[in-house]
Motif scaffolding. Structure first.
Motif, mmCIF file in Angstrom:
data_model
loop_
_atom_site.group_PDB
_atom_site.id
_atom_site.type_symbol
_atom_site.label_atom_id
_atom_site.label_comp_id
_atom_site.label_asym_id
_atom_site.label_seq_id
_atom_site.Cartn_x
_atom_site.Cartn_y
_atom_site.Cartn_z
ATOM 1 N N ASP A 214 0.819 -1.216 0.000
ATOM 2 C CA ASP A 214 0.000 0.000 0.000
ATOM 3 C C ASP A 214 0.847 1.258 0.000
ATOM 4 O OD1 ASP A 214 -2.674 -1.390 0.581
ATOM 5 O OD2 ASP A 214 -1.350 -2.139 2.148
ATOM 6 N N ILE A 215 2.088 1.138 0.503
ATOM 7 C CA ILE A 215 2.946 2.307 0.618
ATOM 8 C C ILE A 215 4.297 1.951 0.006
ATOM 9 C CG2 ILE A 215 3.941 3.970 2.245
ATOM 10 C CD1 ILE A 215 1.924 2.462 4.315
ATOM 11 N N ILE A 216 4.841 2.836 -0.821
ATOM 12 C CA ILE A 216 6.190 2.591 -1.332
ATOM 13 C C ILE A 216 7.004 3.865 -1.193
ATOM 14 C CG2 ILE A 216 5.514 0.818 -2.998
ATOM 15 C CD1 ILE A 216 5.829 2.931 -5.191
ATOM 16 N N SER A 217 8.317 3.726 -1.255
ATOM 17 C CA SER A 217 9.170 4.896 -1.253
ATOM 18 C C SER A 217 10.139 4.773 -2.419
ATOM 19 C CB SER A 217 9.934 4.986 0.059
ATOM 20 O OG SER A 217 10.760 3.855 0.194
ATOM 21 N N GLY A 218 10.708 5.880 -2.823
ATOM 22 C CA GLY A 218 11.654 5.841 -3.925
ATOM 23 C C GLY A 218 12.013 7.240 -4.373
ATOM 24 N N GLN A 219 12.856 7.331 -5.430
ATOM 25 C CA GLN A 219 13.212 8.639 -5.976
ATOM 26 C C GLN A 219 11.998 9.216 -6.700
ATOM 27 O OE1 GLN A 219 15.963 9.848 -5.200
ATOM 28 N NE2 GLN A 219 17.092 8.049 -4.543
ATOM 29 N N TYR A 220 11.747 10.505 -6.484
ATOM 30 C CA TYR A 220 10.582 11.109 -7.121
ATOM 31 C C TYR A 220 10.668 11.003 -8.642
ATOM 32 C CZ TYR A 220 6.733 14.336 -7.948
ATOM 33 O OH TYR A 220 5.556 14.888 -8.351
ATOM 34 N N GLY A 221 11.874 11.132 -9.167
ATOM 35 C CA GLY A 221 12.044 11.056 -10.620
ATOM 36 C C GLY A 221 11.460 9.786 -11.212
ATOM 37 N N ALA A 222 11.579 8.696 -10.476
ATOM 38 C CA ALA A 222 11.114 7.412 -10.998
ATOM 39 C C ALA A 222 9.611 7.224 -10.778
ATOM 40 C CB ALA A 222 11.885 6.281 -10.328
ATOM 41 N N LEU A 223 9.036 7.977 -9.832
ATOM 42 C CA LEU A 223 7.629 7.743 -9.483
ATOM 43 C C LEU A 223 6.682 8.823 -9.998
ATOM 44 C CD1 LEU A 223 8.163 6.620 -5.781
ATOM 45 C CD2 LEU A 223 7.844 5.173 -7.763
ATOM 46 N N LYS A 224 7.279 9.962 -10.434
ATOM 47 C CA LYS A 224 6.483 11.128 -10.790
ATOM 48 C C LYS A 224 5.370 10.797 -11.776
ATOM 49 C CE LYS A 224 7.089 15.881 -12.400
ATOM 50 N NZ LYS A 224 6.126 15.914 -13.490
ATOM 51 N N GLN A 225 5.715 9.991 -12.807
ATOM 52 C CA GLN A 225 4.714 9.775 -13.859
ATOM 53 C C GLN A 225 3.479 9.042 -13.351
ATOM 54 O OE1 GLN A 225 4.997 6.945 -16.759
ATOM 55 N NE2 GLN A 225 6.749 5.858 -15.952
ATOM 56 N N TYR A 226 3.661 8.184 -12.327
ATOM 57 C CA TYR A 226 2.506 7.465 -11.802
ATOM 58 C C TYR A 226 1.633 8.406 -10.976
ATOM 59 C CZ TYR A 226 5.529 3.679 -13.219
ATOM 60 O OH TYR A 226 6.348 2.883 -13.952
ATOM 61 N N VAL A 227 2.298 9.390 -10.336
ATOM 62 C CA VAL A 227 1.549 10.403 -9.601
ATOM 63 C C VAL A 227 0.757 11.249 -10.599
ATOM 64 C CG1 VAL A 227 1.734 12.381 -8.063
ATOM 65 C CG2 VAL A 227 3.244 10.423 -7.737
#
Lengths: 335, 499
Positions: A214-227
């Motif tokens: 339910d919760i993940i962490s990571g570099q914003y660069g890699a996750l931005k597109q899903y946001v």
């Protein structure tokens, strides 16, 4: 006929082994002082091997290759990026540590090197195994995201949700990496979550989108597109202040969670020679690297593609940062 | 949109890139030890300097060429050119030994093309739905799929159950060497730090197949006397009617290949063996498998190329790389400022259709290039073995070294070569070893992850529908193979009693 053929075959194999063996061991032994001084003054006069301890194609690999490319221009000799992978980076670290300390083998990695040391995977430090040249780039923006369907939009809601159902929400972790520290920090901050190991960033994305975590962490660069695509909510960033490259992401500090911050930023890329490399060579390399990081606009432009920022820290400054990182690892990983 | 996408890449620049990429890919694919992945790694820096479309075109062409080229060495000298072509050896080489190398190659090329095209068409039309479905696969589902694939080993075991099991357990044993998944505790390394990372799959396969073949050749009294029928081959050495009489096999292998390709973490090296085993099990003449029949080549070659389109599904629609090759593609795309994933279809739809176009055209380029090179490949058989084999050995050493830039891997191929030689001497089949070696780490990692999330409970294997389905199929398969074995044993006893 049969025997002769077999003998021929064995000879071929042996020759090849000898051939391959030489290429790694025939670097000139620096035995007397004159030679040593000459070798230092001449440096660099042949290709330098830049050891990368992760697989090709990712952002870490790209960032190291890019500094390699600019070092080649700066030093005037080829800088050959070589990926030596396995055992979570350990194989590459060991390879670089055991190389002849003549200034022609370099290791580059980021804070993962410190994390794996802190959890006891190896005991190589900048005091006993490597000569630190300096740190040349930082990666800001360790963020925490939750599944959009959960309706959680900030850290406070996350803590409240986990208090109603302790242990129900799962946080994706990757044991022995920065992610594990982040997960432990979130837990310390009051969120009653269950940690599940899922692996690296792509696996974390799968886990979140597929409902396995339910919760993940990571570099914003890699996750931005899903946001952006409306799949995830980003609930906070581990920075002191909102980051200029990602101003839309709120910090945990502004939400009242003072412990959820990496100050200084957690991930720094470093260059290091094996222990015993002459100081003059280390200094020359540091000067070349500093020049690229502080003055070369093309370099800055190149590494921006993966949200990385050129930041020069000399060996002493870098060591201070890495000591802090190690302290933090020990604080959150080993209890 | 698709037609426009194709039309846009139909320019000289792109076509030359495709032809160069596919040719280089085939060369890397057919040389034992050099893989599609390696060709892509080498050309990655080159692609940075090109435009985004051209750079991706180059890498995708290398990928397709590399996976397709693996069959050439597999058929001609019984050494899989890439891990994706292991199962092609089983039937391909016996055909070549009979003098039907041309036909075997023709079928392999045609199969590669068919499987590849199937998966690309699936990619173009069903990508978003399939990607969402693949997301449902959590650790328990992965473990269940891998356990199911392991049960397929039973059809590769050969005559002796005990020997088959010895091989499979040895494979599992060697897979445990190295740091444990998740908690990184060194296991079976005997304090040797070179073993920390475990044995590399490429090194193991080179050892098992290539080095062993070289040792065999050295044992052989005859030199380079492999029969080659002098014939004028037309087309692919097989009529389309004959080829498509295997349509059931082709369809099944395409589905297996595409499916395995879509699931991140598996890949062509699993697909070809699973598909071969499945084809053998479904066939009504399973005893002929391994003697040189088209079914085996088709199953292996269709499925390994089908993983290409499959692997592109999660890459393009979710931004998740399924294997080493697609991880490289992801890196290359990001450098050009294109982030694969849900936003790619919104922001760069044109580019997505360009990639679809490249995938289609590269397959046509592959079939044309491979077919025109067929005569040259076959004539390789005329090279006396005392000249060919040392060259092969040298390339294998080169390949083993290049896998991870370590001399240690070179020693590994020698070690596994000796193991394979002992296997052959004592009549132990090697396919179960390979399959167990590839699959057991996947099972172990996912089982541990699953148990971590379920709090140590095995219940999700039953409560999760996908996991349950695969576990049930595995049990049914096991039941039938045991029953078959018992019936066969009774028959054998009856036969013996009659004599």
């Amino acid at each position: 006929m049969k025997k002769r053929l077999l003998a021929l075959l064995i000879c071929t194999i042996m020759l090849l082994f000898i051939g391959c063996g030489n290429s790694t061991s025939n670097q000139q032994p620096v035995d007397n002082e004159n030679n040593a001084a000459a070798a230092v003054n001449d440096w660099p006069k042949k290709a330098i091997t830049l050891t990368i301890a992760c697989s090709p194609g990712g952002d870490t690999d790209y960032n190291i290759r890019t500094i390699g490319k600019y070092l080649e221009e700066e030093l005037g000799v080829p800088v050959v990026s070589t990926n030596i992978i396995g055992a979570g980076g350990l194989t590459g670290y060991r390879h670089a540590k055991d190389a002849t300390p003549d200034g022609y083998t370099l290791l580059s990695d980021h804070s993962a090197f410190i994390v794996s040391k802190a959890i006891g995977q190896h005991d190589f430090g900048f005091d006993n195994a490597f000569e630190l040249v300096g740190a040349y780039a930082t990666v800001p923006g360790e963020v925490v995201c939750v599944n959009k369907k959960s309706g959680i939009t900030n850290m406070k809601e996350l803590v409240e949700a986990t208090e109603k159902n302790p242990g129900k929400l799962k946080i994706a972790t990757n044991i022995g990496s920065t992610t594990q520290i982040v997960s432990n920090m979130i837990e310390e901050a009051g969120a009653k979550v269950t940690q599940v190991d899922v692996g690296g960033t792509p696996e974390k994305v799968v886990a979140l989108l597929g409902g396995h975590a339910d919760i993940i962490s990571g570099q914003y660069g890699a996750l931005k597109q899903y946001v952006d695509a409306g799949e995830m909510n980003v609930i906070g960033i581990f920075e002191k202040e909102r980051h200029p490259m990602m101003p839309e992401v709120p910090t945990f500090v502004e939400q009242g969670f003072d412990t959820l911050v990496f100050d200084p930023p957690f991930s720094h890329f470093f260059l290091a020679f094996p222990k015993g490399t002459p100081q003059a060579i280390v200094d020359k390399m540091a000067a070349a690297c500093e020049k690229i990081v502080t003055t070369n606009k093309d370099y800055a432009e190149d590494i921006k593609k993966f949200y990385e920022i050129p930041t020069w820290r000399s060996a002493d400054e870098a060591l201070e940062v890495y000591n802090k990182v190690e302290e933090r690892c020990l604080e959150y990983l080993i209890k | 949109m698709l037609i426009q996408g194709i039309a846009e890449i139909l320019n000289i620049e792109c076509l030359i890139t495709i032809i160069a990429g596919v040719s280089l890919g085939i060369i890397f694919g057919c040389i034992p030890g050099l893989t599609a992945h390696m060709a892509m790694v080498l050309c990655l820096p080159l692609s940075f300097g090109m435009s985004s479309v051209l750079g991706t075109t180059l890498l995708v062409s290398l990928f397709i060429g590399g996976i397709s080229g693996g069959c050439i060495a597999a058929i001609l000298i019984n050494i899989p050119g890439t891990p994706a072509a292991v199962a092609t050896c089983f039937d391909g080489h016996p055909m070549a030994k009979r003098g039907e190398a041309g036909k075997a190659l023709g079928v392999a090329i045609l199969s590669s093309f068919t499987g590849g095209m199937f998966s690309v068409i699936v990619l173009i039309f069903l990508s978003p739905i399939l990607a969402r479905f693949a997301l449902k696969f959590g650790p328990f589902e992965y473990a269940a799929v891998s356990i199911f694939s392991l049960t397929l080993i039973s059809s590769l075991i050969g005559d002796s159950l005990i020997k088959g099991l010895i091989s499979a357990f040895l494979g599992m044993g060697f897979a445990t060497v190295g740091l444990t998944p998740i908690d990184c505790f060194p296991r079976m390394t005997f304090g040797l730090h070179s073993l920390d990372g475990g044995f590399d799959m490429v090194a193991v396969l080179i050892g098992l197949y290539a080095v062993q073949e070289v040792i065999n050749a050295a044992n052989d009294k005859e030199l380079g006397d492999t029969k080659i029928h002098e014939y004028n081959m037309k087309g692919f050495g097989v009529s389309l009617k004959e080829f498509f009489s295997h349509s059931k096999n082709i369809f099944r292998s395409s589905i297996i290949g595409t499916g395995i390709g879509i699931l991140p973490g598996l890949g062509a090296s699993v697909a070809n063996i699973v598909s071969y085993a499945a084809a053998k099990r479904a066939s009504n003449h399973p005893e002929k498998f391994g003697t040189g029949i088209l079914d085996g080549i088709i199953a292996s070659e269709v499925s390994n190329n089908a993983t290409v389109g499959g692997a592109m599904v999660p890459l393009l629609s979710l931004g998740i790389p399924g294997d080493g090759q697609t991880a490289l593609l992801l890196g290359a795309l990001m450098i050009h400022g294109l982030v694969p994933g849900p936003m790619l279809f919104v922001n760069n739809l044109k580019f997505v259709y360009n990639i679809f176009g490249v995938l289609l055209i590269a397959h046509f380029a592959m079939i044309i290039l491979a077919r025109s090179g067929l005569k040259i490949f076959v004539s390789m058989l005329r090279t006396p073995k005392n000249i060919l084999m040392p060259i092969v050995m040298m390339l294998c050493i080169l390949g083993a070294f290049a896998t991870n830039n370590r001399i240690f891997d070179v020693w590994c191929i020698l070690f596994f070569g000796v193991i394979a030689y002992l296997f052959e001497a004592s009549d132990i089949p090697s396919p179960p070893f390979v399959m167990a070696f590839i699959l057991s780490p996947i099972i172990e990692t996912n089982l541990r992850r699953g148990l971590m999330s379920s709090g140590g409970s095995f219940l999700p294997f039953i409560t999760k529908p996908i996991a349950l389905t695969f576990i049930l199929i595995s049990l049914i398969f096991l039941f039938f193979s045991i029953r078959k074995d018992i019936i066969n044993n009774k028959k054998r006893k009856l036969n013996q009693a009659e004599f």
